[in-house]
Structures are given as C-alpha cells and as structure tokens.
Enzyme design. Structure first.
Site, PDB file in Angstrom:
ATOM      1  N   ARG A   1     -21.528   9.008  -0.710  1.00  0.00           N
ATOM      2  CA  ARG A   1     -21.096   7.616  -0.659  1.00  0.00           C
ATOM      3  C   ARG A   1     -21.764   6.954   0.540  1.00  0.00           C
ATOM      4  O   ARG A   1     -21.381   7.191   1.682  1.00  0.00           O
ATOM      5  CB  ARG A   1     -19.569   7.536  -0.543  1.00  0.00           C
ATOM      6  CG  ARG A   1     -18.837   8.293  -1.639  1.00  0.00           C
ATOM      7  CD  ARG A   1     -19.150   7.733  -3.013  1.00  0.00           C
ATOM      8  NE  ARG A   1     -18.761   6.364  -3.132  1.00  0.00           N
ATOM      9  CZ  ARG A   1     -17.593   5.952  -3.658  1.00  0.00           C
ATOM     10  NH1 ARG A   1     -16.743   6.830  -4.107  1.00  0.00           N
ATOM     11  NH2 ARG A   1     -17.320   4.683  -3.736  1.00  0.00           N
TER      12      ARG A   1
ATOM     13  N   LYS B   1      -0.339   3.881  -4.907  1.00  0.00           N
ATOM     14  CA  LYS B   1       0.435   2.641  -4.897  1.00  0.00           C
ATOM     15  C   LYS B   1       1.271   2.475  -6.164  1.00  0.00           C
ATOM     16  O   LYS B   1       1.828   1.411  -6.392  1.00  0.00           O
ATOM     17  CB  LYS B   1      -0.518   1.442  -4.751  1.00  0.00           C
ATOM     18  CG  LYS B   1      -1.389   1.524  -3.499  1.00  0.00           C
ATOM     19  CD  LYS B   1      -2.472   0.465  -3.490  1.00  0.00           C
ATOM     20  CE  LYS B   1      -3.455   0.706  -2.360  1.00  0.00           C
ATOM     21  NZ  LYS B   1      -4.624  -0.197  -2.432  1.00  0.00           N
TER      22      LYS B   1
ATOM     23  N   GLU C   1       0.881  -1.165   0.000  1.00  0.00           N
ATOM     24  CA  GLU C   1       0.000   0.000   0.000  1.00  0.00           C
ATOM     25  C   GLU C   1       0.917   1.212   0.000  1.00  0.00           C
ATOM     26  O   GLU C   1       2.143   1.054  -0.092  1.00  0.00           O
ATOM     27  CB  GLU C   1      -0.915  -0.020   1.233  1.00  0.00           C
ATOM     28  CG  GLU C   1      -1.813  -1.256   1.283  1.00  0.00           C
ATOM     29  CD  GLU C   1      -2.782  -1.253   2.458  1.00  0.00           C
ATOM     30  OE1 GLU C   1      -3.184  -0.152   2.900  1.00  0.00           O
ATOM     31  OE2 GLU C   1      -3.127  -2.329   2.942  1.00  0.00           O
TER      32      GLU C   1
ATOM     33  N   ARG D   1       2.839 -13.577  -7.085  1.00  0.00           N
ATOM     34  CA  ARG D   1       1.653 -13.799  -7.918  1.00  0.00           C
ATOM     35  C   ARG D   1       1.811 -12.965  -9.171  1.00  0.00           C
ATOM     36  O   ARG D   1       2.869 -12.450  -9.459  1.00  0.00           O
ATOM     37  CB  ARG D   1       0.407 -13.393  -7.150  1.00  0.00           C
ATOM     38  CG  ARG D   1       0.221 -14.314  -5.985  1.00  0.00           C
ATOM     39  CD  ARG D   1      -1.001 -13.997  -5.206  1.00  0.00           C
ATOM     40  NE  ARG D   1      -0.729 -14.293  -3.812  1.00  0.00           N
ATOM     41  CZ  ARG D   1      -1.381 -13.768  -2.810  1.00  0.00           C
ATOM     42  NH1 ARG D   1      -2.317 -12.909  -3.020  1.00  0.00           N
ATOM     43  NH2 ARG D   1      -1.085 -14.104  -1.589  1.00  0.00           N
TER      44      ARG D   1
END
Length: 266
Positions: free
Chosen positions: A154, A59, A3, A113
């Site tokens: 939101r 990021k 992050e 990954r």
DNA sequence: CGACAAGCCTGGTAGC
DNA sequence: TGCTACCAGGCTTGTC
C-alpha cells in the site's frame, strides 16, 4: 462520531439496558435507511421478539433476536445514535427506528443525515465477509506481523490505509489522526515503507487509543489531556508543543496533525 | 452563498 | 489482459 469506540459504547448501552425485553411494536417512519427490507417487513421480522445479545465488528453493530430470528443490523454513518428511553423520555429528533418494549421502555435509533443503515441479517459472519471488512482491532487478536502484512504493497498514506475498512475494521478519520499523533508519525507517510518498529508502535497505539476512548465513553472532552482529539479542529494547538495543528486533505478527508511532532516519515 | 463534516459506495484510471 | 490500488465524486443535511 461513530467510529469503533462510539459504536462499542452503543453496543454496551444496548447490552446493559435492552436485552431480554420483548418488542411489542416497531416504529419506522420511512424506509430511507433500510437495507434490503421494507418498513413493513422490518416490523414483521422484529415484532414479538426479544433482543438476546450484541455483537460488533468495526463500525457495524448487530443485535441478536430471540427465537433464532436473525440479527438486527445497525450502522451509524456520520450522525447515527442509539438511545434507550424510559416511558416518559422525549423521543429524539430524526428518529429512524423505534422499538417499543412490552415494559414500555423504548430503543431509539436516530440519524440526522441519511448515511446510516438498518437491516436484518441471518448470518453475521457472512455479512462481514460480503462487506469486505478486515479484522476488528478489539475483537480479533491482530498481531503486529499481521498488521505489517496488511500494510504491504500500500503505497498511499498510512492515514488512508488505516481508514480502509478492509485493512482494519473500525478506524475512521478522527481516531486515525489520534493514533498517528501518538506514534509521532506524519499521516502522509507511505504505508508500505514503514519500519518494523514503527508498525509495532502503530499496533500498540491502536489498542491504547481505542481502549482509552471507550473508557471515556467516546467523548473527546473526557479523553486524557495528552490526546489530540480535544484539540482537533480549526485553530487547535498541539497538546505536546503548543504549535498550531495543520489540516491537510488525505485519503479524501481532513487530517489534523502537528507538523513539528509528526515529522517522521517512516 | 459556498465549504465543510466523524460514514460508505461506485466508477474510471493508473500501474504492476 | 487482468487484477489491485487509488482517487474523485456522490450521497445527505445541518452548521459555520
């Protein structure tokens, strides 16, 4: 891990150790992580250049190539890592990109990954806009009023909204948990209805958590004792009250929080 | 064996 | 109707 704080640690590592060294060879074992560029084209674009400066937005990490050749883009997905190696250092497993410098040092990007990304971009700002990234809480001076504005309308959980990269760029699952823990706010609280003072507290906590995490090298073991992070996980206990942390799925991810100390709904 | 893990993206639906 | 917001699911591969 990667992050904002982790990526900032990567950025500083490159800025301190890899600038002004000329790239002699580029090794990309395959093109699985490459964004809109083939392995051979990547080699052509990087080879012979130096790395001149670094930039980060959320990021995403950008490394400027000399001779105005554009920027190397690195994104780390869930398991990406970057290291600067000496001649005799061992190469990491899951190597996806290696830059060999003339002085025989190397920059190694690895990813266990395949969720990271490697690319070359000409215009960093354009890339940020194309990917709909919101402001970076460290680089851009986000004021509490702007944060409040960005939360408006939101109705989903504050946790999901803070993880939304178009709202703020850089916060992920781990650090939103930490921020909400420090504010004492329930991660499921609707983002829209938060009191003005609560938004101010979130604003302060973002800065404080991010700064502290970077100083700790983004290593949970080195975080202050009052932080949630070192305890975050199965069977973990709240560092404040000692009760067991609860895990709930929120915004598609696992939120860890203390139901006793984070009961506030607004 | 299935569930799960720090990332992002996409597609379908709900709602204003 | 048209837009945004929201969620589920997929991608990947190693670990528990």
């Amino acid at each position: 891990m990667p992050e904002l704080p982790d990526v900032e640690v990567f950025r500083r590592r490159i800025a301190r150790n890899a600038l002004h060294r000329r790239i002699q060879a580029v090794h990309a074992p395959d093109d699985l992580l490459l964004e809109d560029i083939s392995a051979s084209a990547l080699k052509r674009r990087l080879g012979g250049h130096t790395l001149e400066s670094t930039d980060r937005h959320g990021k995403y990490l950008f490394v400027e190539l000399g001779d105005h050749a554009g920027w190397l883009l690195l994104h780390f997905g869930m398991t990406g890592d970057v290291e600067i190696l000496d001649e005799d250092d061992e190469e990491p497993t899951y190597l996806k990109l290696r830059l060999d410098f003339e002085d025989r040092g190397r920059l190694a990007y690895s990813d266990r990954r395949r969720l990271g990304k490697i690319g070359v971009v000409d215009d960093v700002q354009a890339y940020i806009e194309e990917h709909r990234l919101g402001p970076d809480p460290l680089e851009d001076d986000v004021k509490p009023d702007e944060l409040r504005e960005r939360l408006r309308g939101r109705r989903t959980s504050i946790k999901a909204v803070l993880m939304d990269q178009s709202v703020l760029a850089g916060l992920g699952n781990i650090y939103t948990d930490e921020i909400l823990f420090q504010v004492g706010l329930h991660p499921g609280a609707p983002a829209d209805g938060l009191r003005e003072e609560t938004v101010r507290e979130i604003h302060r906590a973002i800065r404080r958590v991010v700064d502290t995490a970077i100083k700790a090298g983004a290593d949970p073991e080195k975080m202050p004792e009052g932080f949630l992070l070192p305890h975050r996980g199965k069977g973990g206990e709240c560092p404040r009250c000692g009760r067991e942390l609860r895990k709930e799925t929120m915004g598609g991810r696992s939120a860890y929080f203390c139901p006793h100390d984070q009961s506030r709904k607004s």
